[in-house]
Write an enzyme that holds these catalytic residues in place. Structure first.
Site, mmCIF file in Angstrom:
data_model
loop_
_atom_site.group_PDB
_atom_site.id
_atom_site.type_symbol
_atom_site.label_atom_id
_atom_site.label_comp_id
_atom_site.label_asym_id
_atom_site.label_seq_id
_atom_site.Cartn_x
_atom_site.Cartn_y
_atom_site.Cartn_z
ATOM 1 C CB SER A 199 -1.075 -0.060 1.186
ATOM 2 O OG SER A 199 -0.228 0.379 2.325
ATOM 3 C CB SER A 325 9.676 10.287 8.898
ATOM 4 O OG SER A 325 8.848 11.374 9.329
ATOM 5 C CE1 TYR A 351 7.328 6.491 11.227
ATOM 6 C CE2 TYR A 351 7.668 8.693 11.345
ATOM 7 C CZ TYR A 351 7.399 7.695 10.554
ATOM 8 O OH TYR A 351 7.190 7.760 9.124
ATOM 9 C CE LYS A 355 10.524 5.975 9.100
ATOM 10 N NZ LYS A 355 10.395 4.920 7.968
ATOM 11 C CB THR A 386 -0.177 6.412 2.719
ATOM 12 O OG1 THR A 386 0.265 6.501 4.118
ATOM 13 C CG2 THR A 386 0.705 7.077 1.802
HETATM 14 N N1 NAP Z 1 2.967 8.666 4.222
HETATM 15 C C1 NAP Z 1 3.498 9.697 4.984
HETATM 16 O O1 NAP Z 1 3.376 11.125 4.845
HETATM 17 C C2 NAP Z 1 5.074 9.359 5.332
HETATM 18 C C3 NAP Z 1 5.646 10.427 5.964
HETATM 19 C C4 NAP Z 1 6.919 10.154 6.425
HETATM 20 C C5 NAP Z 1 7.486 8.766 6.226
HETATM 21 N N2 NAP Z 1 6.794 7.905 5.670
HETATM 22 C C6 NAP Z 1 7.256 6.507 5.675
HETATM 23 O O2 NAP Z 1 7.058 5.884 4.455
HETATM 24 C C7 NAP Z 1 6.868 4.571 4.373
HETATM 25 C C8 NAP Z 1 5.705 3.829 3.779
HETATM 26 O O3 NAP Z 1 4.706 4.378 4.516
HETATM 27 P P1 NAP Z 1 3.288 4.650 4.069
HETATM 28 O O4 NAP Z 1 2.660 6.011 4.324
HETATM 29 O O5 NAP Z 1 3.277 4.082 2.536
HETATM 30 O O6 NAP Z 1 2.281 3.803 4.862
HETATM 31 P P2 NAP Z 1 1.227 2.285 4.590
HETATM 32 O O7 NAP Z 1 0.363 2.702 3.378
HETATM 33 O O8 NAP Z 1 0.910 1.980 5.727
HETATM 34 O O9 NAP Z 1 2.479 1.281 3.886
HETATM 35 C C9 NAP Z 1 3.394 0.832 5.083
HETATM 36 C C10 NAP Z 1 3.971 -0.716 4.237
HETATM 37 O O10 NAP Z 1 4.667 -1.247 5.218
HETATM 38 C C11 NAP Z 1 4.343 -2.592 5.314
HETATM 39 N N3 NAP Z 1 4.770 -3.185 6.941
HETATM 40 C C12 NAP Z 1 4.172 -2.551 7.903
HETATM 41 N N4 NAP Z 1 4.683 -3.397 8.881
HETATM 42 C C13 NAP Z 1 5.416 -4.554 8.367
HETATM 43 C C14 NAP Z 1 6.155 -5.666 8.875
HETATM 44 N N5 NAP Z 1 6.002 -5.878 10.233
HETATM 45 N N6 NAP Z 1 6.588 -6.442 7.900
HETATM 46 C C15 NAP Z 1 6.386 -6.314 6.411
HETATM 47 N N7 NAP Z 1 5.806 -4.994 6.056
HETATM 48 C C16 NAP Z 1 5.336 -4.336 6.957
HETATM 49 C C17 NAP Z 1 2.751 -2.285 5.187
HETATM 50 O O11 NAP Z 1 2.186 -3.675 4.869
HETATM 51 P P3 NAP Z 1 0.744 -4.179 5.353
HETATM 52 O O12 NAP Z 1 -0.209 -3.860 4.114
HETATM 53 O O13 NAP Z 1 1.076 -5.740 5.661
HETATM 54 O O14 NAP Z 1 0.422 -3.645 6.737
HETATM 55 C C18 NAP Z 1 3.006 -1.476 3.909
HETATM 56 O O15 NAP Z 1 3.033 -2.524 2.858
HETATM 57 C C19 NAP Z 1 6.957 4.193 5.984
HETATM 58 O O16 NAP Z 1 8.386 3.924 6.229
HETATM 59 C C20 NAP Z 1 6.604 5.473 6.470
HETATM 60 O O17 NAP Z 1 7.249 5.463 7.955
HETATM 61 C C21 NAP Z 1 5.561 7.992 5.248
#
Ligand code: NAP
Length: 486
Positions: A199, A325, A351, A355, A386
């Site tokens: 996702s 992040s 978190y 990071k 997301t």
């Molecule tokens: N979105 C933002 O604004 C934002 C900002 C700063 C940093 N980030 C970083 O961006 C990255 C992606 O986040 P996102 O926003 O795209 O969130 P997301 O939609 O929740 O995606 C997270 C992904 O990580 C996987 N995951 C979580 N726990 C896991 C585990 N134990 N083993 C294997 N896979 C696991 C999830 O799998 P499942 O589907 O199985 O849960 C999902 O595929 C993260 O590192 C997050 O910290 C995001």
């Protein structure tokens, strides 16, 4: 009828030039008149594939609906476009030349209304436009852009801190993209491993790299979603080279088994995207006794990257991309804080600390691996809408929904770090919107050398302690349960 005819020579193999042009979305990068482009058909580009190109032309802004009418791989492609004002047929021939590829581009316009005396002026304007567009294509395929640097606007915004943070919103992306270079690098011989691809940013990255022809290994934890994920990506992108590895990355035993499986294949890794992550509002220990944020956000990418190093070294110039992040701007590196304790637990702080530590690892790996041909960079996506943000930060999501980036916009810099030729000229940097950015907005997070020097020994000591506690028999038994799909 107005006919345009342009010829260029570019220093690229025919295959690369052809693949770049045939996905007509690339016009957004090289044709200054194309302000937006959308691919309307799923799957590989073939006869019948449709694109919508919004063009700003001398006759006004028009939405052109293009259909591929002929395609002979590496030789020629023909598209027919139609809009309220005219019909256009683009015929593009590719042939091998002494220096790479010769491209012969013809476009024939027939207008729906008689042009009368304006035709001469219109022809002149369109000839100029045609010349500039094809020169744009030449520059895109020459792909000779300088190493990335921060723009004056972003440097100023970061100095003032709050304006820098304001650019985490969609506005930062919109401002940034005005200055971006084309990405024409050919990905057909690249293998990318992406964690957390079910996702959000990971899925958007997988989609974009698959569209560009890279072979993908997607690491996900939920086996029941594997086949559907592969089927959807294959159907939407037309890329058959997508496989899945199952691993819960918060469990080091599973990270180790994943490493073992990938090492056994011997398949070089050109791109490793450490993306999987989550913000945990409750403090939890994993079944292995590690604090969950620490296990997933830090120890896991550390073990995975270190473990996969032989496969990174086996690629001509591997790229590691660590997704960090903007939250890390609030925290310094303090090794003893990395596994958050029970008292005063805050998910956001735990978190942010992990990071920050991943950012420090990025800098350390970049320096240590410089002579080995592996570049390592970190990026942060700004604020992207997301599932992870919506579930972990519902209040923030509700208030900021209108200014959040889409997952594709958030993932853009991951894709750029994986693909762009000039991105390979940087290492050890933090990127946002394709520009290197300061890793510290505040002096208080700069930390000291003692903490940095202690980081990897600490991560190694935690790993060693876990291994001592896991009897060899249990480890090998569990290995047998490892599942792969794809
Ligand atoms: N979105 C933002 O604004 C934002 C900002 C700063 C940093 N980030 C970083 O961006 C990255 C992606 O986040 P996102 O926003 O795209 O969130 P997301 O939609 O929740 O995606 C997270 C992904 O990580 C996987 N995951 C979580 N726990 C896991 C585990 N134990 N083993 C294997 N896979 C696991 C999830 O799998 P499942 O589907 O199985 O849960 C999902 O595929 C993260 O590192 C997050 O910290 C995001």
């Amino acid at each position: 009828m107005i006919e345009l005819h342009e010829k260029i020579d570019v220093p690229r193999p025919v295959r690369e030039a052809f693949d770049y042009v045939k996905d007509f979305r690339s016009t957004r990068e090289w044709d200054a008149t194309a302000s937006a482009v959308e691919k309307l058909s799923a799957g590989a580009v073939e006869v019948g594939t449709r694109f919508r190109v919004t063009c700003d032309m001398p006759v006004g802004s028009v939405d052109l609906l293009y259909t591929v009418t002929h395609l002979e791989q590496d030789k020629s492609i023909e598209l027919h476009g139609t809009c309220r004002l005219f019909e256009v047929t683009d015929v593009i021939h590719f042939s091998t030349s002494a220096t790479g590829t010769h491209i012969d581009y013809r476009a024939s316009f027939s207008f729906h209304v008689p042009l009368g005396p304006t035709v001469a002026a219109l022809r002149k304007g369109m000839e100029k436009m045609g010349f500039e567009s094809v020169q744009g294509l030449k520059a895109a395929l020459e792909d000779d852009y300088p190493a990335p640097a921060i723009s004056a606007g972003n440097a100023r915004a970061d100095r003032w801190v709050l304006p820098g943070i304001a650019r985490f919103s969609r506005r930062g992306y919109t401002l940034g993209k005005r200055h971006w270079n084309p990405m024409s690098a050919w990905m057909g011989d690249k293998h990318a491993v992406i964690t957390g691809a079910t996702s959000g940013l990971g899925l958007a990255t997988a989609q974009s790299l698959a569209e560009r022809g890279a072979a993908l290994t997607l690491v996900i934890r939920n086996e029941s979603r594997a086949q559907e994920l592969v089927n959807t990506l294959q159907r939407e992108t037309g890329n058959p080279n997508i496989s899945v590895e199952i691993a819960d990355l918060s469990l080091m035993s599973e990270v180790e088994r994943l490493v073992e499986r990938l090492l056994r294949t011997g398949r070089p890794i050109d791109i490793l995207v450490n993306n999987a992550g989550a913000l945990f509002n409750e403090r939890t220990l994993t079944p292995e006794g590690l604090e969950q944020s620490f296990a997933l956000l830090l120890l896991s990418p550390y073990r995975l990257t270190e473990g996969l190093k032989p496969l990174l070294l086996a690629a001509p110039q591997a790229r590691v991309i660590n997704v960090v992040s903007g939250g890390m701007y609030t925290q310094p590196l303090k090794v003893r804080w990395l596994q958050a304790r029970e008292e005063n637990y805050s998910g956001s702080v735990a978190y942010a600390r992990c990071k920050r530590a991943l950012m420090v690892l990025t800098e350390q790996w970049a320096e240590a691996w410089e002579d080995e041909g592996v570049v390592v960079n970190a990026m942060h996506p700004g604020w992207a809408d997301t599932p992870g943000v919506e579930s972990a930060l519902p209040g923030f999501h509700r208030i900021t929904r209108r200014i959040l980036r889409s997952p594709e916009e958030g993932a853009d810099t991951i894709v750029w770090l994986a693909v762009a030729t000039e991105a390979g000229k940087a290492s050890g940097e933090l990127f946002l919107d394709r520009e290197p950015r300061t890793p510290h907005l505040l002096r208080k997070t700069e930390g000291d050398a003692t903490e940095r020097d202690a980081l990897q020994p600490y991560l190694d000591s935690v790993t060693a302690a876990k291994k001592r506690k896991t009897p060899a028999k249990r480890r090998s038994g569990a290995r047998k349960q490892a599942a792969t799909a794809g």
